[in-house]
Motif scaffolding. Structure first.
Motif, short mmCIF file in Angstrom:
data_model
loop_
_atom_site.label_atom_id
_atom_site.label_comp_id
_atom_site.label_asym_id
_atom_site.label_seq_id
_atom_site.Cartn_x
_atom_site.Cartn_y
_atom_site.Cartn_z
N CYS A 37 45.34 42.78 44.55
CA CYS A 37 45.87 44.14 44.54
C CYS A 37 44.72 45.14 44.38
N GLY A 38 44.91 46.35 44.90
CA GLY A 38 43.91 47.39 44.68
C GLY A 38 43.65 47.64 43.21
N SER A 39 44.68 47.46 42.37
CA SER A 39 44.50 47.67 40.94
C SER A 39 43.66 46.57 40.29
N ASP A 40 43.51 45.42 40.96
CA ASP A 40 42.68 44.35 40.40
C ASP A 40 41.20 44.71 40.41
N ILE A 41 40.79 45.59 41.30
CA ILE A 41 39.37 45.93 41.39
C ILE A 41 38.90 46.69 40.15
N PRO A 42 39.52 47.81 39.76
CA PRO A 42 39.11 48.43 38.49
C PRO A 42 39.41 47.54 37.29
N ARG A 43 40.46 46.73 37.37
CA ARG A 43 40.77 45.84 36.25
C ARG A 43 39.62 44.86 35.99
N VAL A 44 38.99 44.38 37.05
CA VAL A 44 37.90 43.42 36.91
C VAL A 44 36.57 44.09 36.62
N PHE A 45 36.31 45.24 37.25
CA PHE A 45 34.97 45.81 37.20
C PHE A 45 34.79 46.96 36.22
N THR A 46 35.81 47.77 35.98
CA THR A 46 35.59 48.98 35.18
C THR A 46 36.60 49.20 34.07
N LYS A 47 37.83 48.80 34.26
CA LYS A 47 38.89 49.13 33.32
C LYS A 47 39.16 48.00 32.34
N GLY A 48 39.14 46.78 32.83
CA GLY A 48 39.40 45.63 31.99
C GLY A 48 40.88 45.31 31.89
N THR A 49 41.16 44.13 31.33
CA THR A 49 42.52 43.73 31.02
C THR A 49 42.78 44.04 29.55
N TYR A 50 43.97 43.69 29.07
CA TYR A 50 44.33 44.05 27.70
C TYR A 50 43.67 43.15 26.66
N ARG A 51 43.12 42.05 27.13
CA ARG A 51 42.39 41.16 26.22
C ARG A 51 41.43 40.32 27.06
N PHE A 52 40.42 39.79 26.43
CA PHE A 52 39.51 38.85 27.09
C PHE A 52 39.49 37.56 26.29
N PRO A 53 39.40 36.41 26.93
CA PRO A 53 39.42 36.22 28.39
C PRO A 53 40.85 36.30 28.95
N THR A 54 40.95 36.66 30.22
CA THR A 54 42.23 36.73 30.92
C THR A 54 42.06 36.25 32.35
#
Length: 351
Positions: A37-54
């Protein structure tokens, strides 16, 4: 199992992790395909997920390979798309079946592990069963296709309406496919990326415009008997795109805001006047409806694909393995090549 695990911003690793086990009321799926998804790009590179690791990934489909306690044995070996949102079932929105508006939801691929992996566990409630005639790549596009049809429903699209779509990426093209299937009289696509417009033309959508090279309002009027589009859908999430929609739509028309902005959105005085003087109806849209039939848009998507009324396979531009997924996402981030829908095939596409 193999999975792409996000350990931090920009730190996505293909590695071995434990295969999850289904609990009561859950199934284990072997993933056949997962879209990026387009939202996966900022999620991976700039925004992050709600916890790490995910493990990211929420646009996916697979085959049921194991059952938790209390699950109907008939589900074993069935193909399914999966609604990635896990609602609380307690808040006011859930009580009326508006699960996408849940106050306390969980979400596969951002709040819990998702489908950039060989296997995933899902509650039975989240499954959308599909016939074996549908491929996993098609089924993996159920999520964005449901988001697109939800936006058209918010617009109140009717047979014979003309539709202006600002943004010719994967969701924009899915909107165009749905509008065509729904009986739209004219479909107008706008984007500032000429490669996207060329791709739209190759799919049979002839009415395309680069707003940097022409006024969207005048262009839309010229193609709709001087009135403007009946419906406009903003799918890019930028201010200029929003204003193009306001200019392109007719008096008393409907505008739906769908694009997910990466930054602030601003409206000029002229844009505001468009809303006032045309007496426009402007609505937001969010996610999709997963309520009981006939409002389950996921079921509608799968049934439409199974019947041949909706064919989204031409939207896939890239396919990759789990090992190559990070490189594919870098390509998407840096726009080093044209892409539309990028599909990850964790098991080589065969399950």
């Amino acid at each position: 199992m193999k999975a792409n695990v996000l350990h931090g911003l920009g730190d996505l690793r293909a590695e071995e992790i434990a295969t999850p086990a289904p609990g009561p009321g859950e199934v284990l799926l072997r993933i056949g395909a997962c879209g990026v998804c387009g939202s996966d790009i900022p999620r991976v590179f700039t925004k992050g997920t709600y916890r790490f690791p995910t493990v990211p990934g929420h646009e996916f489909a697979g085959r049921v390979v194991a059952l938790g306690d209390g699950v109907d044995p008939a589900l074993l070996h069935r193909k399914a798309a999966v609604f990635p949102l896990l609602p609380c079932r307690r808040c006011p929105s859930c009580e009326i079946g508006e699960y996408a508006l849940c106050d306390d939801y969980d979400y596969m691929g951002s709040r819990r592990d998702g489908a950039f992996a060989e296997y995933i566990v899902s509650p039975v409630w989240n499954l959308v069963l599909a016939p074996d005639t549908l491929g996993f790549e098609e089924l993996a596009m159920t999520e964005p296709a449901a988001v697109a049809v939800h936006a058209l429903r918010q617009a109140g699209l009717d047979v014979g309406d003309s539709v202006f779509i600002s943004g010719a990426g994967p969701i924009g093209l899915m909107l165009a496919y749905w509008a065509k299937a729904w009986g739209a009289s004219r479909i107008l696509l706008a984007d500032v990326d000429e490669t996207k417009l060329a791709f739209a033309r190759s799919l049979g959508f002839a009415d395309v415009l680069n707003p940097l090279q022409g006024d969207a309002g005048e262009w839309a009027k010229a193609r709709t008997e001087g009135r403007g589009a009946d419906v406009a859908i903003e799918g890019a999430g930028i201010s200029a795109s929003w204003e193009n929609c306001l200019r392109a739509v007719r008096k008393l028309g409907r505008v739906v805001l769908m694009g997910n902005p990466a930054g602030g959105m601003a409206l000029s005085q002229d844009g505001y006047w468009e809303m006032l003087r045309k007496q426009l109806t402007v609505r937001g849209t969010w996610n999709s409806s997963f309520a009981a039939s006939p409002r389950n848009e996921w079921r509608l998507v799968v049934d439409s694909m199974a019947s041949g009324r909706l064919d989204l396979k031409p939207l896939i531009s890239h396919r990759c393995s789990l090992e190559d997924a990070f490189e594919a996402m870098r390509m998407m981030r840096d726009r080093t090549a044209f892409f539309n829908k990028v599909m990850i095939l964790p098991s080589g596409g065969e399950v």
